[in-house]
Design an enzyme around this catalytic site. Structure first.
Site, PDB file in Angstrom:
ATOM      1  N   HIS A  40     -82.190  38.834  36.254  1.00  0.00           N
ATOM      2  CA  HIS A  40     -80.774  38.678  36.589  1.00  0.00           C
ATOM      3  C   HIS A  40     -79.972  38.612  35.287  1.00  0.00           C
ATOM      4  O   HIS A  40     -80.406  38.008  34.301  1.00  0.00           O
ATOM      5  CB  HIS A  40     -80.589  37.396  37.402  1.00  0.00           C
ATOM      6  CG  HIS A  40     -79.160  37.089  37.686  1.00  0.00           C
ATOM      7  ND1 HIS A  40     -78.303  38.015  38.241  1.00  0.00           N
ATOM      8  CD2 HIS A  40     -78.407  35.958  37.485  1.00  0.00           C
ATOM      9  CE1 HIS A  40     -77.102  37.479  38.374  1.00  0.00           C
ATOM     10  NE2 HIS A  40     -77.143  36.233  37.923  1.00  0.00           N
ATOM     11  N   ASN A  69     -72.108  39.719  34.719  1.00  0.00           N
ATOM     12  CA  ASN A  69     -72.875  39.231  35.864  1.00  0.00           C
ATOM     13  C   ASN A  69     -72.245  39.793  37.150  1.00  0.00           C
ATOM     14  O   ASN A  69     -71.174  39.356  37.564  1.00  0.00           O
ATOM     15  CB  ASN A  69     -72.847  37.695  35.856  1.00  0.00           C
ATOM     16  CG  ASN A  69     -73.667  37.084  36.975  1.00  0.00           C
ATOM     17  OD1 ASN A  69     -74.125  37.785  37.880  1.00  0.00           O
ATOM     18  ND2 ASN A  69     -73.852  35.781  36.920  1.00  0.00           N
ATOM     19  N   CYS A 117     -76.637  34.640  43.289  1.00  0.00           N
ATOM     20  CA  CYS A 117     -77.191  35.595  42.309  1.00  0.00           C
ATOM     21  C   CYS A 117     -78.637  35.971  42.633  1.00  0.00           C
ATOM     22  O   CYS A 117     -79.155  36.939  42.088  1.00  0.00           O
ATOM     23  CB  CYS A 117     -77.085  35.036  40.898  1.00  0.00           C
ATOM     24  SG  CYS A 117     -75.384  34.929  40.349  1.00  0.00           S
TER      25      CYS A 117
HETATM   26  O1  UT7 Z   1     -75.604  33.731  37.635  1.00  0.00           O
HETATM   27  C1  UT7 Z   1     -75.467  32.462  38.138  1.00  0.00           C
HETATM   28  C2  UT7 Z   1     -75.985  31.486  37.207  1.00  0.00           C
HETATM   29  N1  UT7 Z   1     -75.064  31.275  36.118  1.00  0.00           N
HETATM   30  C3  UT7 Z   1     -75.540  31.167  34.900  1.00  0.00           C
HETATM   31  O2  UT7 Z   1     -76.711  31.334  34.689  1.00  0.00           O
HETATM   32  C4  UT7 Z   1     -74.584  30.748  33.802  1.00  0.00           C
HETATM   33  C5  UT7 Z   1     -75.198  29.608  33.023  1.00  0.00           C
HETATM   34  N2  UT7 Z   1     -74.325  29.069  31.966  1.00  0.00           N
HETATM   35  C6  UT7 Z   1     -74.038  29.768  30.863  1.00  0.00           C
HETATM   36  O3  UT7 Z   1     -74.395  30.915  30.727  1.00  0.00           O
HETATM   37  C7  UT7 Z   1     -73.306  29.055  29.742  1.00  0.00           C
HETATM   38  O4  UT7 Z   1     -73.320  27.677  29.972  1.00  0.00           O
HETATM   39  C8  UT7 Z   1     -71.835  29.532  29.581  1.00  0.00           C
HETATM   40  C9  UT7 Z   1     -71.801  30.942  29.063  1.00  0.00           C
HETATM   41  C10 UT7 Z   1     -71.095  29.424  30.892  1.00  0.00           C
HETATM   42  C11 UT7 Z   1     -71.123  28.642  28.551  1.00  0.00           C
HETATM   43  O5  UT7 Z   1     -71.829  28.664  27.321  1.00  0.00           O
HETATM   44  P1  UT7 Z   1     -72.224  27.312  26.585  1.00  0.00           P
HETATM   45  O6  UT7 Z   1     -72.903  27.686  25.340  1.00  0.00           O
HETATM   46  O7  UT7 Z   1     -72.974  26.460  27.558  1.00  0.00           O
HETATM   47  O8  UT7 Z   1     -70.819  26.719  26.230  1.00  0.00           O
HETATM   48  P2  UT7 Z   1     -70.216  25.298  26.636  1.00  0.00           P
HETATM   49  O9  UT7 Z   1     -69.816  25.269  28.054  1.00  0.00           O
HETATM   50  O10 UT7 Z   1     -71.124  24.215  26.122  1.00  0.00           O
HETATM   51  O11 UT7 Z   1     -68.898  25.263  25.737  1.00  0.00           O
HETATM   52  C12 UT7 Z   1     -68.993  25.220  24.278  1.00  0.00           C
HETATM   53  C13 UT7 Z   1     -67.592  25.291  23.720  1.00  0.00           C
HETATM   54  C14 UT7 Z   1     -66.611  24.304  24.381  1.00  0.00           C
HETATM   55  O12 UT7 Z   1     -65.718  23.856  23.378  1.00  0.00           O
HETATM   56  P3  UT7 Z   1     -65.923  22.408  22.702  1.00  0.00           P
HETATM   57  O13 UT7 Z   1     -65.884  21.430  23.824  1.00  0.00           O
HETATM   58  O14 UT7 Z   1     -67.273  22.482  22.033  1.00  0.00           O
HETATM   59  O15 UT7 Z   1     -64.788  22.329  21.744  1.00  0.00           O
HETATM   60  C15 UT7 Z   1     -65.859  25.184  25.348  1.00  0.00           C
HETATM   61  O16 UT7 Z   1     -64.556  24.688  25.620  1.00  0.00           O
HETATM   62  O17 UT7 Z   1     -67.061  26.598  23.945  1.00  0.00           O
HETATM   63  C16 UT7 Z   1     -65.783  26.478  24.590  1.00  0.00           C
HETATM   64  N3  UT7 Z   1     -65.592  27.634  25.434  1.00  0.00           N
HETATM   65  C17 UT7 Z   1     -65.073  28.790  24.995  1.00  0.00           C
HETATM   66  N4  UT7 Z   1     -64.601  29.153  23.787  1.00  0.00           N
HETATM   67  C18 UT7 Z   1     -64.145  30.404  23.652  1.00  0.00           C
HETATM   68  C19 UT7 Z   1     -65.941  27.788  26.736  1.00  0.00           C
HETATM   69  N5  UT7 Z   1     -65.637  29.040  27.140  1.00  0.00           N
HETATM   70  C20 UT7 Z   1     -65.102  29.669  26.084  1.00  0.00           C
HETATM   71  C21 UT7 Z   1     -64.600  30.976  25.890  1.00  0.00           C
HETATM   72  N6  UT7 Z   1     -64.134  31.305  24.656  1.00  0.00           N
HETATM   73  N7  UT7 Z   1     -64.590  31.908  26.854  1.00  0.00           N
END
Ligand code: UT7
Length: 336
Positions: free
Chosen positions: A256, A286, A116
């Site tokens: 980004h 992204n 990225c």
């Molecule tokens: O460009 C390259 C660099 N990449 C980035 O900068 C991405 C960095 N990471 C992020 O932007 C975030 O971590 C994500 C958008 C990928 C995820 O968001 P988050 O707030 O960190 O969510 P999480 O992974 O902590 O998941 C929270 C909950 C989980 O459920 P439980 O365990 O709390 O029950 C996930 O299973 O959200 C759930 N979850 C979803 N729910 C609905 C994960 N993906 C989804 C989804 N829809 N698409």
């Protein structure tokens, strides 16, 4: 002695027509518009559907628009640098295919992969060819067909990415405008948090790698999120301190587009009003190496000669960085 600077003298961009919105995505995996908008800020992304077309198709369209807008003859271009994590093939380089498709008969080209941060790293690299006087016209293109490596059964990654490309022309400038400074970093110890395991020389494609779904993006979301927030914000603030810039001195932050919350945190750390931040993540998601030039393209009409811009990225590797650019022209080239 006056310094020869590399200045951006034009921008071009391209996104494919097909719109994959959150409603359609929530029929493919267990997700919702509400979750994606709240956690990431994406409403829709573009997808290149036509079979047999890769990132070079996106990149070529962006470069063709750039050539047209800047009135540049393809044969006058000396060098094309392409940033991509989704090259058409392992080899030849996607830059070679783009050069051929758009008729850059006198240019040489190479690809660069910093995920990225690819466009920023490529822009910094390309600027050196101008600053040393070895090239007069250099094109930097960021092109990624992320849909080719997204697992559309994995709800944790499939909402995040889209396809697109953007390109800029670099030319010498004896004045104050151009690329002023960059701070770039790589920390490979973060590599296991965001990568595609198979398909390279360590784990070549096999029945097993395909059965294990190892040809798709794997991401430890929270780890990457925490690293992105701190490092993108730190490196942007460091650039301001290094040049004694306050928020008032900056016209725009060009971040980004991975997550709206990461962008907001970076702007906050810099003390920037949200009205000075380029954000189009809601439309494109992204697009990896294409996010920065697609922002420049969309905001081009509002940019003025002398504007101070900070470009900032974070990506797989980990790679991250910031760049200070003094913009070189007023408004949109096409309307001149
Ligand atoms: O460009 C390259 C660099 N990449 C980035 O900068 C991405 C960095 N990471 C992020 O932007 C975030 O971590 C994500 C958008 C990928 C995820 O968001 P988050 O707030 O960190 O969510 P999480 O992974 O902590 O998941 C929270 C909950 C989980 O459920 P439980 O365990 O709390 O029950 C996930 O299973 O959200 C759930 N979850 C979803 N729910 C609905 C994960 N993906 C989804 C989804 N829809 N698409």
């Amino acid at each position: 002695m006056t310094k020869l600077r590399a200045s951006i003298t034009g921008v071009g961009g391209y996104v494919p027509d097909y719109i994959l919105n959150n409603e359609e995505l929530s029929k493919m995996v267990d997700t919702s518009d509400e979750w994606i908008m709240t956690r990431v800020g994406i409403r829709e992304r573009r997808i290149l559907k036509a079979p047999g077309l890769g990132s070079s198709e996106l990149g070529s369209k962006a470069v063709l628009q750039l050539l047209e807008k800047t009135g540049t003859h393809p044969e006058d271009v000396d060098l094309l640098v392409c940033a991509s994590v989704t090259p058409d093939h392992q080899f030849p380089a996607t830059s070679a295919i783009i050069c051929d498709k758009v008729g850059l008969k006198n240019a040489y080209g190479f690809d660069l992969n910093a995920a990225c941060s690819g466009f920023l790293f490529a822009l910094n690299t390309a600027s050196k060819f101008i600053e040393t006087g070895s090239c007069k016209k250099v094109i930097v293109v960021g092109a990624d067909k992320m849909s080719s490596i997204v697992d559309y059964t994995d709800r944790t990654t499939c909402p995040l990415f889209g396809d697109g490309a953007g390109a800029v022309l670099l030319e010498p400038n004896m004045g104050d405008e151009g690329i002023i400074d960059s701070i770039l970093h790589t920390d490979g110890s973060g590599r296991a948090n965001l990568y595609m395991k198979a398909g390279g020389s360590a784990f070549p494609s096999s029945h097993e790698t395909i059965d294990n779904r190892e040809h798709y993006i794997y991401q430890e979301g929270q780890t990457v999120f925490k690293a992105a927030v701190s490092r993108m914000a730190d490196v942007s603030a460091e650039m301001m301190e290094r040049h004694n810039l306050t928020a008032d001195d900056l016209a725009w932050l060009v971040p980004h587009q991975a997550n709206l919350r990461i962008i907001d945190a970076t702007a906050k750390r810099m003390g920037l009003d949200p009205s000075k931040v380029m954000i189009n993540i809601q439309h494109y998601g992204n697009t990896t190496a294409a996010t920065l030039p697609l922002c420049l393209c969309e905001w081009e009409t509002r940019l003025k000669k002398g504007d101070n811009l900070i470009l900032a990225t974070f990506g797989a590797g980990f790679t991250w960085g910031s760049m200070l650019v003094k913009w070189a022209y007023d408004g949109d080239k096409i309307s001149k």
